[in-house]
Write an enzyme that holds these catalytic residues in place. Structure first.
Site, PDB file in Angstrom:
ATOM      1  CG  HIS A 182      -2.146  -0.812   1.041  1.00 48.95           C
ATOM      2  ND1 HIS A 182      -2.723  -1.539   2.030  1.00 48.95           N
ATOM      3  CD2 HIS A 182      -2.900  -1.000  -0.053  1.00 48.95           C
ATOM      4  CE1 HIS A 182      -3.805  -2.143   1.565  1.00 48.95           C
ATOM      5  NE2 HIS A 182      -3.919  -1.837   0.296  1.00 48.95           N
ATOM      6  CB  CYS A 483      -2.777 -14.700 -15.457  1.00 49.75           C
ATOM      7  SG  CYS A 483      -3.576 -16.019 -14.567  1.00 49.75           S
TER       8      CYS A 483
HETATM    9  C1  PEP Z   1      -1.471 -18.539 -10.257  1.00 45.68           C
HETATM   10  O1  PEP Z   1      -1.614 -19.464  -9.452  1.00 45.68           O
HETATM   11  O2  PEP Z   1      -0.579 -18.518 -11.143  1.00 45.68           O
HETATM   12  C2  PEP Z   1      -2.350 -17.367 -10.187  1.00 45.68           C
HETATM   13  C3  PEP Z   1      -2.267 -16.402 -11.082  1.00 45.68           C
HETATM   14  O3  PEP Z   1      -3.235 -17.308  -9.159  1.00 45.68           O
HETATM   15  P1  PEP Z   1      -2.850 -16.821  -7.675  1.00 45.68           P
HETATM   16  O4  PEP Z   1      -1.427 -16.333  -7.685  1.00 45.68           O
HETATM   17  O5  PEP Z   1      -3.830 -15.757  -7.335  1.00 45.68           O
HETATM   18  O6  PEP Z   1      -3.055 -18.089  -6.912  1.00 45.68           O
END
Ligand code: PEP
Ligand code: MG
Length: 520
Positions: A182, A483
């Site tokens: 933050h 992602c």
């Molecule tokens: C992942 O597991 O790669 C992902 C993007 O989800 P998180 O990091 O929120 O578990």
């Protein structure tokens, strides 16, 4: 004096040159309050927590910083947190110790969530410090230099960050913290260069000559004349970032941003994101006794979609498990994936339905933004089918799932899952951990077990799973993106593209450099 080169993590962009002012911690006051025999009661603690909460709510600031202040004040007013403090006191702990332990437990819950939430955890440490300082009484006022200076500190609380005067503070350096805490969000919003986690900051004294390069996360102690000249020419970092952003060549794949709150939208757009590849919705649910209402969720999703008009936004529905206890969720599943991912939502259909309906409402209010909705950690074809049916029944048009466990990449299974949905997103954080047999969870004693480095996603046993998923999605003609954190690692990113991924989603701050590396 010879130039020294120190490295940390940069926040935002920009360069600053000036004299250091090193801020000492209020250790003495904290030690006094922790003294045995100096017992402080529950009422005084509650008063201190509420007084800090009020202080936060009254900080005169707007936008991102205001949201942060309100979120922190909410934590302080959380009755569950106070109950934990109370429990530690009744076990005989001193006030400071009871506060630290209670706040540390809350921080561990955030850490266990991983990613974005783990990076919020240091804020809890600042809050504990602040409450303890409040209990200890007024601290002696700090005498800041009259000339503009570079603030150097172990850490900086979000409240202090919001009070920084950009006319007097040239840049901020901390030895602790992460670029997405933050405090960092607030400093970046004030357009001040910042470097966090600086190694070797102990060499800096008040009055030291410093050159701070926030974009590269570098600090030069006693910089040479050549160095200072280099930074003051057209080749300075600000210009480089602008050049990266103005480079109108397209990256070989769509570059999207990972966000955890709508107030990060402006930063993502400024970093050149083509949309959002992962919007984590957990922040809405965390620390609540009841799930957020449809109206509360609508407001947040609508803000998000409005900020990305004409672009794509992938929202992930709630991804919590029972290492992150939420009073309103029923448990689900057994074995190593117990209480993780989509199965938890399917066991709590009313929670999922409210979320899907709030998302559909936000889409209807923002028809020019393309909303894609995905579920975390799917474990079977049947789960994918069930989620797709529920999401489509809620009038959502683009429905997907995240592939995060090795079992669902098996031939026969992955094709069935892809068939059930419109797109696939690969969560390399979880997938890498599970493929290598490591846990992402924080052990009870606070030690992190089984942490992995970004490069481990490039191990053949992990890459083969990713290859299978991408190949199957390509064969079915359905979009497939990455992602997890490794999407921002240029070497991994190039491999994902070579395998056929069509989008990469990463933290906004890393997008300009990622694009540059992919075009190099
Ligand atoms: C992942 O597991 O790669 C992902 C993007 O989800 P998180 O990091 O929120 O578990
Ligand atoms: Mg995950």
């Amino acid at each position: 004096m010879a130039e020294r080169f120190l490295v940390g993590a940069g926040v935002g962009s920009g360069v600053a040159h000036g004299k250091a002012f090193v801020l000492a911690r209020p250790e003495a006051a904290l030690a006094q309050i922790s003294k045995p025999g100096n017992r402080i009661g529950l009422i005084a603690i509650q008063k201190a927590m509420l007084s800090v909460a009020e202080d936060l709510e009254n900080v005169t600031t707007v936008g991102d910083a205001k949201d942060v202040m309100m979120a922190l004040a909410m934590i302080l007013r959380d009755p569950v947190l106070f109950d934990v403090v109370k429990a530690h006191l009744s076990e005989g702990a001193e006030a400071a110790d009871a506060l630290r332990r209670a706040f540390a437990r809350f921080a561990r819950q955030l850490e266990a969530l991983g990613g974005y939430f783990a990076e919020r955890a240091p804020d809890l440490g600042y809050l504990a410090n602040r409450v303890i300082a409040e209990l200890a009484g007024d601290l002696p006022p700090v005498e800041f230099p009259s000339e503009p200076f570079i603030l150097v500190s172990d850490s900086i609380s979000p409240m202090d960050a919001a009070k920084l005067d950009p006319n007097r503070v040239l840049a901020v350096i901390t030895t602790d913290g992460t670029p997405t805490s933050h405090s960092a969000i607030i400093v970046r919003a004030a357009k001040l260069p910042m470097v966090v986690g600086l190694i070797g900051a102990g060499l800096i004294r008040t009055g030291s000559d410093l050159l701070v390069d926030a974009n590269a996360g570098q600090v030069f102690l006693d910089p040479t004349i050549e160095r200072i000249e280099h930074y003051s020419t057209a080749a300075n970092l600000d210009t480089q970032v602008i050049r990266l952003l103005e480079d109108d060549r397209e990256a070989p794949v769509t570059l999207l941003a990972n966000l955890g709150s709508s107030f990060e939208a402006a930063g993502a757009l400024a970093a050149g994101a083509k949309g959002v590849g992962l919007f984590r919705t957990e922040l809405l649910y965390l620390g609540q006794q009841e799930p957020p209402t449809r109206a509360e969720q609508f407001a947040e999703y609508s803000n998000l979609l409005a900020a990305f008009t004409g672009k794509r936004v992938l929202v992930r529905v709630l991804d919590l498990d029972f290492d992150k206890p939420l009073p309103f969720l029923r448990e689900a599943g057994t074995g190593k994936y117990a209480n993780r991912g989509l199965q938890v939502l399917l066991a709590n259909p009313e929670v999922l339905e409210t979320q899907l309906s709030a998302l559909a409402q936000a889409q209807a209010a923002n028809p020019k933004t393309e909303l894609w909705v995905m579920a975390p950690m799917v474990l079977s074809v049947a789960e994918a089918l069930q989620f797709a049916e529920m999401a489509r029944a809620a009038s959502l048009k683009k429905v997907g799932v995240m592939i995060e466990v090795p079992e669902v990449t098996e031939p026969g299974v992955i094709e069935g899952i892809i068939d059930a949905v419109d797109f696939i997103s690969i969560g390399t954080n979880d997938l890498t951990h599970y493929a290598l047999g490591k846990s992402r969870h924080v052990a009870g004693d606070g030690a992190v077990s089984g942490t992995i480095s970004l490069s481990e996603t490039r191990k053949p046993e992990v890459l083969n799973l990713i290859r299978r998923v991408i190949t199957a999605a390509n064969a079915a003609g359905k979009p497939v993106g990455i992602c997890g954190e490794s999407a921002s690692d240029p070497e991994s990113a190039k491999l994902f593209i070579a395998l056929g991924a069509d989008s990469l989603s990463a933290s906004s701050a890393l997008l300009p450099q990622l694009k540059a590396a992919l075009l190099a």
